[in-house]
Scaffold this motif. Structure first.
Motif, PDB file in Angstrom:
ATOM      1  N   PRO A  12      14.898 -11.663   4.536  1.00  0.00           N
ATOM      2  CA  PRO A  12      13.960 -10.963   3.661  1.00  0.00           C
ATOM      3  C   PRO A  12      13.868  -9.482   4.007  1.00  0.00           C
ATOM      4  CG  PRO A  12      12.779 -12.272   5.274  1.00  0.00           C
ATOM      5  CD  PRO A  12      14.243 -12.592   5.433  1.00  0.00           C
ATOM      6  N   GLN A  13      13.799  -8.653   2.992  1.00  0.00           N
ATOM      7  CA  GLN A  13      13.586  -7.232   3.217  1.00  0.00           C
ATOM      8  C   GLN A  13      12.111  -6.959   3.480  1.00  0.00           C
ATOM      9  OE1 GLN A  13      15.282  -5.085  -0.067  1.00  0.00           O
ATOM     10  NE2 GLN A  13      17.351  -5.685   0.453  1.00  0.00           N
ATOM     11  N   VAL A  14      11.259  -7.797   2.907  1.00  0.00           N
ATOM     12  CA  VAL A  14       9.815  -7.715   3.150  1.00  0.00           C
ATOM     13  C   VAL A  14       9.511  -8.690   4.281  1.00  0.00           C
ATOM     14  CG1 VAL A  14       7.540  -8.130   2.154  1.00  0.00           C
ATOM     15  CG2 VAL A  14       9.333  -7.102   0.754  1.00  0.00           C
ATOM     16  N   SER A  15       8.987  -8.191   5.379  1.00  0.00           N
ATOM     17  CA  SER A  15       8.719  -9.041   6.543  1.00  0.00           C
ATOM     18  C   SER A  15       7.557 -10.000   6.264  1.00  0.00           C
ATOM     19  CB  SER A  15       8.378  -8.176   7.753  1.00  0.00           C
ATOM     20  OG  SER A  15       7.118  -7.544   7.558  1.00  0.00           O
ATOM     21  N   ALA A  16       7.437 -10.992   7.117  1.00  0.00           N
ATOM     22  CA  ALA A  16       6.323 -11.936   7.007  1.00  0.00           C
ATOM     23  C   ALA A  16       4.991 -11.200   7.139  1.00  0.00           C
ATOM     24  CB  ALA A  16       6.444 -13.022   8.072  1.00  0.00           C
ATOM     25  N   ASP A  17       4.921 -10.253   8.067  1.00  0.00           N
ATOM     26  CA  ASP A  17       3.686  -9.479   8.254  1.00  0.00           C
ATOM     27  C   ASP A  17       3.342  -8.676   7.007  1.00  0.00           C
ATOM     28  OD1 ASP A  17       3.228 -10.410  10.812  1.00  0.00           O
ATOM     29  OD2 ASP A  17       4.203  -8.713  11.783  1.00  0.00           O
ATOM     30  N   ALA A  18       4.350  -8.075   6.382  1.00  0.00           N
ATOM     31  CA  ALA A  18       4.106  -7.297   5.163  1.00  0.00           C
ATOM     32  C   ALA A  18       3.651  -8.203   4.023  1.00  0.00           C
ATOM     33  CB  ALA A  18       5.359  -6.524   4.769  1.00  0.00           C
ATOM     34  N   ALA A  19       4.266  -9.383   3.900  1.00  0.00           N
ATOM     35  CA  ALA A  19       3.872 -10.338   2.854  1.00  0.00           C
ATOM     36  C   ALA A  19       2.438 -10.819   3.075  1.00  0.00           C
ATOM     37  CB  ALA A  19       4.837 -11.517   2.822  1.00  0.00           C
ATOM     38  N   LEU A  20       2.086 -11.078   4.326  1.00  0.00           N
ATOM     39  CA  LEU A  20       0.714 -11.494   4.634  1.00  0.00           C
ATOM     40  C   LEU A  20      -0.287 -10.399   4.287  1.00  0.00           C
ATOM     41  CD1 LEU A  20       1.308 -13.302   8.036  1.00  0.00           C
ATOM     42  CD2 LEU A  20       0.430 -14.352   5.930  1.00  0.00           C
ATOM     43  N   ARG A  21       0.080  -9.165   4.536  1.00  0.00           N
ATOM     44  CA  ARG A  21      -0.801  -8.038   4.211  1.00  0.00           C
ATOM     45  C   ARG A  21      -1.002  -7.934   2.694  1.00  0.00           C
ATOM     46  NH1 ARG A  21      -0.556  -2.549   2.960  1.00  0.00           N
ATOM     47  NH2 ARG A  21      -2.257  -1.352   3.861  1.00  0.00           N
ATOM     48  N   ILE A  22       0.071  -8.084   1.937  1.00  0.00           N
ATOM     49  CA  ILE A  22      -0.012  -8.036   0.473  1.00  0.00           C
ATOM     50  C   ILE A  22      -0.960  -9.118  -0.027  1.00  0.00           C
ATOM     51  CG2 ILE A  22       1.305  -8.421  -1.648  1.00  0.00           C
ATOM     52  CD1 ILE A  22       3.738  -7.142  -0.061  1.00  0.00           C
ATOM     53  N   ALA A  23      -0.784 -10.340   0.477  1.00  0.00           N
ATOM     54  CA  ALA A  23      -1.634 -11.455   0.064  1.00  0.00           C
ATOM     55  C   ALA A  23      -3.079 -11.224   0.501  1.00  0.00           C
ATOM     56  CB  ALA A  23      -1.098 -12.760   0.645  1.00  0.00           C
ATOM     57  N   ARG A  24      -3.276 -10.765   1.734  1.00  0.00           N
ATOM     58  CA  ARG A  24      -4.637 -10.561   2.249  1.00  0.00           C
ATOM     59  C   ARG A  24      -5.397  -9.528   1.428  1.00  0.00           C
ATOM     60  NH1 ARG A  24      -6.569  -6.718   5.241  1.00  0.00           N
ATOM     61  NH2 ARG A  24      -4.532  -6.057   5.997  1.00  0.00           N
ATOM     62  N   LEU A  25      -4.740  -8.425   1.106  1.00  0.00           N
ATOM     63  CA  LEU A  25      -5.414  -7.375   0.337  1.00  0.00           C
ATOM     64  C   LEU A  25      -5.851  -7.885  -1.035  1.00  0.00           C
ATOM     65  CD1 LEU A  25      -3.216  -4.285   1.270  1.00  0.00           C
ATOM     66  CD2 LEU A  25      -5.564  -4.776   2.010  1.00  0.00           C
ATOM     67  N   ASP A  26      -5.019  -8.691  -1.662  1.00  0.00           N
ATOM     68  CA  ASP A  26      -5.395  -9.268  -2.954  1.00  0.00           C
ATOM     69  C   ASP A  26      -6.506 -10.297  -2.791  1.00  0.00           C
ATOM     70  OD1 ASP A  26      -4.558  -9.662  -5.960  1.00  0.00           O
ATOM     71  OD2 ASP A  26      -4.806 -11.670  -5.094  1.00  0.00           O
ATOM     72  N   ALA A  27      -6.371 -11.171  -1.801  1.00  0.00           N
ATOM     73  CA  ALA A  27      -7.344 -12.247  -1.593  1.00  0.00           C
ATOM     74  C   ALA A  27      -8.719 -11.706  -1.239  1.00  0.00           C
ATOM     75  CB  ALA A  27      -6.846 -13.194  -0.498  1.00  0.00           C
ATOM     76  N   GLU A  28      -8.778 -10.634  -0.471  1.00  0.00           N
ATOM     77  CA  GLU A  28     -10.076 -10.061  -0.091  1.00  0.00           C
ATOM     78  C   GLU A  28     -10.841  -9.535  -1.303  1.00  0.00           C
ATOM     79  OE1 GLU A  28      -9.384  -8.646   4.518  1.00  0.00           O
ATOM     80  OE2 GLU A  28      -8.919  -7.221   2.914  1.00  0.00           O
ATOM     81  N   GLN A  29     -10.138  -9.101  -2.325  1.00  0.00           N
ATOM     82  CA  GLN A  29     -10.809  -8.636  -3.539  1.00  0.00           C
ATOM     83  C   GLN A  29     -11.531  -9.779  -4.241  1.00  0.00           C
ATOM     84  OE1 GLN A  29      -8.228  -6.418  -6.153  1.00  0.00           O
ATOM     85  NE2 GLN A  29      -7.371  -5.268  -4.450  1.00  0.00           N
ATOM     86  N   LYS A  30     -10.959 -10.973  -4.199  1.00  0.00           N
ATOM     87  CA  LYS A  30     -11.529 -12.133  -4.886  1.00  0.00           C
ATOM     88  C   LYS A  30     -12.493 -12.914  -3.988  1.00  0.00           C
ATOM     89  CE  LYS A  30     -11.407 -15.138  -8.342  1.00  0.00           C
ATOM     90  NZ  LYS A  30     -11.872 -14.852  -9.665  1.00  0.00           N
ATOM     91  N   TYR A  31     -12.134 -13.102  -2.713  1.00  0.00           N
ATOM     92  CA  TYR A  31     -12.886 -13.986  -1.813  1.00  0.00           C
ATOM     93  C   TYR A  31     -13.751 -13.237  -0.810  1.00  0.00           C
ATOM     94  CZ  TYR A  31     -10.125 -17.953  -3.449  1.00  0.00           C
ATOM     95  OH  TYR A  31      -9.551 -18.929  -4.220  1.00  0.00           O
ATOM     96  N   ARG A  32     -13.493 -11.987  -0.579  1.00  0.00           N
ATOM     97  CA  ARG A  32     -14.159 -11.142   0.408  1.00  0.00           C
ATOM     98  C   ARG A  32     -13.942 -11.639   1.838  1.00  0.00           C
ATOM     99  NH1 ARG A  32     -16.610  -7.568  -2.762  1.00  0.00           N
ATOM    100  NH2 ARG A  32     -17.750  -8.276  -4.579  1.00  0.00           N
ATOM    101  N   ASP A  33     -14.519 -12.769   2.202  1.00  0.00           N
ATOM    102  CA  ASP A  33     -14.418 -13.294   3.568  1.00  0.00           C
ATOM    103  C   ASP A  33     -13.348 -14.379   3.614  1.00  0.00           C
ATOM    104  OD1 ASP A  33     -14.793 -14.108   6.174  1.00  0.00           O
ATOM    105  OD2 ASP A  33     -16.666 -15.173   5.764  1.00  0.00           O
ATOM    106  N   LEU A  34     -12.302 -14.142   4.369  1.00  0.00           N
ATOM    107  CA  LEU A  34     -11.214 -15.113   4.469  1.00  0.00           C
ATOM    108  C   LEU A  34     -11.267 -15.926   5.758  1.00  0.00           C
ATOM    109  CD1 LEU A  34      -8.322 -12.852   3.133  1.00  0.00           C
ATOM    110  CD2 LEU A  34      -9.573 -14.635   1.898  1.00  0.00           C
TER     111      LEU A  34
END
Length: 82
Positions: A12-34
């Motif tokens: 992958p060109q996008v690392s696991a850490d980068a993918a997790l960051r992308i998901a976290r930033l989106d999820a925090e907008q909807k769920y706030r507390d993860l």
């Protein structure tokens, strides 16, 4: 003369850490507390699959689920289980 083609697994060109960051930033907008969720990440078929699952199995609901392109980092699909 014969030639044998060898294929290396795609990296992958996008690392696991980068993918997790992308998901976290989106999820925090909807769920706030993860913090109530545990995160599972799997690389498969040039995509990152990221699932947030509730730690407490006695609680109803669920977390977000993502499919992220491992080349571009684009969120290909997301589903919010609540």
């Amino acid at each position: 003369m014969s030639s044998i083609a060898t294929f290396e697994p795609s990296k992958p060109q996008v690392s696991a850490d980068a993918a997790l960051r992308i998901a976290r930033l989106d999820a925090e907008q909807k769920y706030r507390d993860l913090s109530p969720y545990r995160i599972a990440i799997v690389f498969d078929d040039n995509h990152w699959r990221i699932d947030y699952e509730l730690r407490n199995l006695n609680v109803q609901g669920g977390g977000p689920h993502y499919l992220i392109d491992a080349v571009t980092g684009v969120i290909l699909s997301k589903r919010y289980a609540q």
